[in-house]
Write an enzyme that holds these catalytic residues in place. Structure first.
Site, PDB file in Angstrom:
ATOM      1  N   ASP A 194      16.560  41.226  31.358  1.00  0.00           N
ATOM      2  CA  ASP A 194      17.545  41.285  32.415  1.00  0.00           C
ATOM      3  C   ASP A 194      18.602  40.360  32.099  1.00  0.00           C
ATOM      4  O   ASP A 194      19.798  40.550  32.651  1.00  0.00           O
ATOM      5  CB  ASP A 194      16.915  40.710  33.644  1.00  0.00           C
ATOM      6  CG  ASP A 194      17.690  40.934  34.832  1.00  0.00           C
ATOM      7  OD1 ASP A 194      18.306  42.078  35.160  1.00  0.00           O
ATOM      8  OD2 ASP A 194      17.915  39.953  35.730  1.00  0.00           O
ATOM      9  N   MET A 208      20.034  41.199  42.386  1.00  0.00           N
ATOM     10  CA  MET A 208      21.256  41.279  42.318  1.00  0.00           C
ATOM     11  C   MET A 208      22.268  41.361  41.281  1.00  0.00           C
ATOM     12  O   MET A 208      23.207  41.620  41.149  1.00  0.00           O
ATOM     13  CB  MET A 208      22.133  40.343  43.411  1.00  0.00           C
ATOM     14  CG  MET A 208      21.509  40.682  44.896  1.00  0.00           C
ATOM     15  SD  MET A 208      21.884  42.283  45.631  1.00  0.00           S
ATOM     16  CE  MET A 208      23.675  42.148  45.474  1.00  0.00           C
ATOM     17  N   ARG A 209      21.652  41.069  39.919  1.00  0.00           N
ATOM     18  CA  ARG A 209      22.306  40.808  38.850  1.00  0.00           C
ATOM     19  C   ARG A 209      22.838  42.089  38.359  1.00  0.00           C
ATOM     20  O   ARG A 209      24.282  42.186  37.990  1.00  0.00           O
ATOM     21  CB  ARG A 209      21.448  40.221  37.678  1.00  0.00           C
ATOM     22  CG  ARG A 209      22.423  40.051  36.458  1.00  0.00           C
ATOM     23  CD  ARG A 209      21.417  39.229  35.330  1.00  0.00           C
ATOM     24  NE  ARG A 209      21.442  37.824  35.709  1.00  0.00           N
ATOM     25  CZ  ARG A 209      20.210  37.254  35.819  1.00  0.00           C
ATOM     26  NH1 ARG A 209      18.960  37.967  35.825  1.00  0.00           N
ATOM     27  NH2 ARG A 209      20.292  35.938  36.121  1.00  0.00           N
ATOM     28  N   ALA A 210      22.351  43.037  38.320  1.00  0.00           N
ATOM     29  CA  ALA A 210      22.612  44.539  37.972  1.00  0.00           C
ATOM     30  C   ALA A 210      24.207  44.924  38.944  1.00  0.00           C
ATOM     31  O   ALA A 210      25.152  45.326  38.306  1.00  0.00           O
ATOM     32  CB  ALA A 210      21.661  45.666  38.443  1.00  0.00           C
TER      33      ALA A 210
END
Length: 667
Positions: free
Chosen positions: A193, A274-276
């Site tokens: 990730d 929420m990183r995407a």
């Protein structure tokens, strides 16, 4: 210094080159993970990128590459006064897979720190990579303790080195680029990730393109400098375009419509966290700047999704990364031009996957096409039409298994299965260092030095140390093992419709091996022989794929399976003597192949007992009448037996089972 292969001379690999260039335009995108088979120019393209990056302004003499416009106030070489710095080329620092912790984060001179109170620090690779590129080839083979350090540095933008109360901190913000061959194993989800983008690469199947690849490579090998000179114009043009895109980037507007599309796409593909969303937003902005625009279009959002989401939507380790482009286009179309008043858009009446009419996949249970399932014969073996084998059964749902561990204390590669002496873990003893001191045992060092203080003329409060006083901490942690599965694929397993449950159990054990960073191998036996379906590898995905397509049928050559497994372990022991093996035999214990099959299987099993190989037999026998053949096999192996039900972690039999070797008999 050798001349790198020009970035613009790489043939094809458009997605790879675009992902690298977007990170050059906007380092906040978060780096690139390049996945693909060997020989696909992964490393060549990454190494060529550094020549395109603009120069970096640094404080003269600072080993930590401080920015002269805003120097790090906590820099170990500081404090620095803000001012004009000196320019130098952007660095690309390579992290070897086998690097030590000190090589990555730096080394603190413990002897000087204790005796003189001086923080003498030698920077590591994280300091060298600050404001540049940190490149990890074969990143999926990186040891867990190095992965943990990378995760910490990537999350905090700084590296901390602490030894016995003495600490050093320095900034460490870098572009993380990794390459990997999925056949050799997958990455931990946490590190996966951390890569902003991912790209799948493969060799072209077009003959003309392959010819051009060979032509350029031969020309480069014959005269690297001359070849690079021929591409200097293209390289300069790309370098100038990167600078122009960087200047334009702050002016790019990411409108509410594009943000809504980004959120809708991430939600539609059920991406965790929420990183995407953030990475997609930064990537779409960089794409617009690279195209020379100040507004983000739907095509930028689509391309950003194709680069930022595939590695984030894996629901379990055996899911292949990828993205359904039709679903992506439908989602973008649904939210294109939607304003804030459109709270309830009319959905597609047919819904995703509407139309139906597709037959259910063959589950191996028969009946779908009107053909009857083969019936079991008198000896329990299935009767097949024309001697054909049965189709592969579908695996049952995996479950959390008990921890199967090798007894004793090993010294293998760091992992999460069996006890071992490692560089990390709890301290259990102290010894004199053999080579460089890597983990100081402070109390033992003080005890060793204390009796000699008067003889050494100590008069002040400082402790007078000699090299002979230093003591290395002996630590105990966990190691990874080689888990070799020997799976019975004979007709006796399929006749009672057990193969689905058996595959589910093996899949569960494979999932456990993935989480514990083990190597795995797969031997199957059926008919008249045994096959090595998968030689020992770090790719648990490959083992799962072989298992899924495993056919069944025929007699049960148990001895052949054990002998083949014994040979696999013998060869692997020569390759990696420190890695201990765990043999997992999945069978009902029947042996029907060849003359005197039961006696032959017993003799083969005793080879493992003589070699003190830890083993477990997963007993697949079912029904009201149980012959106990798997239990007898476990006794011959010098191991233990568990039923399919007992293998579950939530069963009544307890949560942890050590696999007993021949020491079990001695006890």
């Amino acid at each position: 210094m050798s001349t790198p292969f020009p970035f613009t001379a790489v043939v094809g690999q458009d997605d790879l080159r675009l992902a690298l260039l977007l990170n050059a335009v906007s380092p906040t995108v978060g780096g690139v993970l390049v996945r693909g088979e060997k020989g696909t120019a992964k490393s060549t393209a990454v190494r060529a990128l550094s020549a395109l990056l603009p120069e970096v302004a640094v404080v003269p003499g600072c080993r930590f590459s401080c920015d002269p416009a805003s120097p790090d106030p906590a820099c170990p070489d500081g404090p620095h006064e803000a001012g004009t710095g000196a320019g130098r080329p952007a660095r690309m620092v390579e992290l070897p897979v086998g690097a030590s912790e000190d090589r990555l984060v730096g080394a603190l001179d413990i002897e000087r720190a204790l005796a003189e109170g001086v923080k003498s620090f030698e920077p590591g690779l994280l300091a060298q990579a600050h404001r540049g590129i940190l490149y990890v080839d074969e990143v999926n083979l990186l040891h867990d303790h190095l992965v943990d350090l990378l995760l910490d540095a990537a999350a905090m933008g700084a590296s901390y080195v602490e030894r016995e109360g003495v600490s050093v901190r320095h900034a460490a913000r870098f572009l993380l680029v990794g390459t990997m061959n999925p056949e050799e194993g997958e990455l931990r989800p946490q590190l996966l990730d951390r890569f902003g983008l991912t790209v799948e690469v493969a060799a072209s199947r077009e003959p003309e393109q392959r010819v051009e690849v060979v032509r350029r490579r031969l020309a480069y090998d014959d005269d690297p400098a001359g070849f690079a000179a021929r591409w200097a114009g293209e390289e300069a043009a790309v370098r100038q375009r990167i600078l122009a895109a960087r200047e334009l980037l702050p002016q790019v507007q990411l409108g509410d419509g594009a943000l809504r599309q980004i959120a809708a796409v991430c939600s539609a593909f059920e991406v965790d966290g929420m990183r995407a969303d953030i990475v997609m937003a930064r990537t779409a902005t960089a794409l617009a700047a690279w195209a020379g625009r100040t507004d983000v279009l739907a095509e930028d959002v689509r391309q950003a999704a194709l680069l930022a989401l595939p590695h984030r939507r894996r629901r379990n380790p055996f899911d292949a990364p990828g993205l359904d482009e039709d679903k992506l286009d439908d989602t973008l179309e649904e939210f294109s031009g939607q304003d804030e008043s459109d709270d309830d858009p009319d959905p597609d009446p047919d819904g995703p996957g509407g139309g139906g009419g597709q037959p259910a996949p063959d589950s191996g249970q028969g009946g779908g096409d009107g053909t009857a399932r083969p019936e079991a014969g008198e000896d329990g073996e299935p009767q097949t039409s024309g001697g054909r084998e049965q189709s592969a059964a579908r695996a049952a749902e995996p479950f959390r298994t008990k921890v199967l561990s090798v007894p004793g204390i090993g010294e293998g590669a760091a992992g999460r299965r069996s006890r071992a002496r490692t560089e990390h873990g709890r301290t259990t003893a102290a010894r004199r260092p053999q080579g460089a001191l890597t983990a100081l045992h402070l109390a033992a060092t003080v005890r060793a030095a204390a009796p000699h203080q008067r003889a050494r003329g100590r008069t002040g409060p400082g402790l007078l140390l000699r090299r002979d006083d230093l003591r290395q901490a002996v630590r105990e942690g966990h190691e990874s093992n080689l888990v070799l599965f020997v799976v019975d694929a004979s007709g006796s397993m399929a006749a009672r419709q057990r193969m689905g449950a058996v595959k589910g159990a093996v899949l569960s054990l494979l999932l456990d091996a993935y989480q514990r960073r083990d190597k795995v191998g797969l031997v199957t036996f059926r008919g008249t022989a045994a096959d090595v379906a998968l030689p020992p590898t770090s790719s648990v995905d490959a083992a799962a794929a072989r298992l899924e397509s495993l056919p069944t049928g025929g007699r049960t050559p148990l001895a052949a399976g054990l002998l083949r497994a014994h040979e696999v372990l013998r060869v692997e022991r020569l390759r990696d003597p420190a890695r201990r093996a765990l043999l997992v035999v999945v069978t009902d214990g029947r042996a029907t192949g060849g003359p005197e099959p039961v006696a032959l299987a017993g003799r083969a099993a005793r080879l493992f007992a003589a070699g003190q190989v830890a083993s477990v037999v997963v007993d697949c026998e079912s029904g009201p009448v149980r012959l106990g053949l798997a239990g007898r096999l476990a006794d011959e192996l010098g191991g233990t037996a568990v039923t399919l039900d007992e293998l579950r972690a939530d069963s009544i039999a307890g949560l942890v089972r050590d696999v007993q070797g021949t020491s079990r008999r001695a006890g």
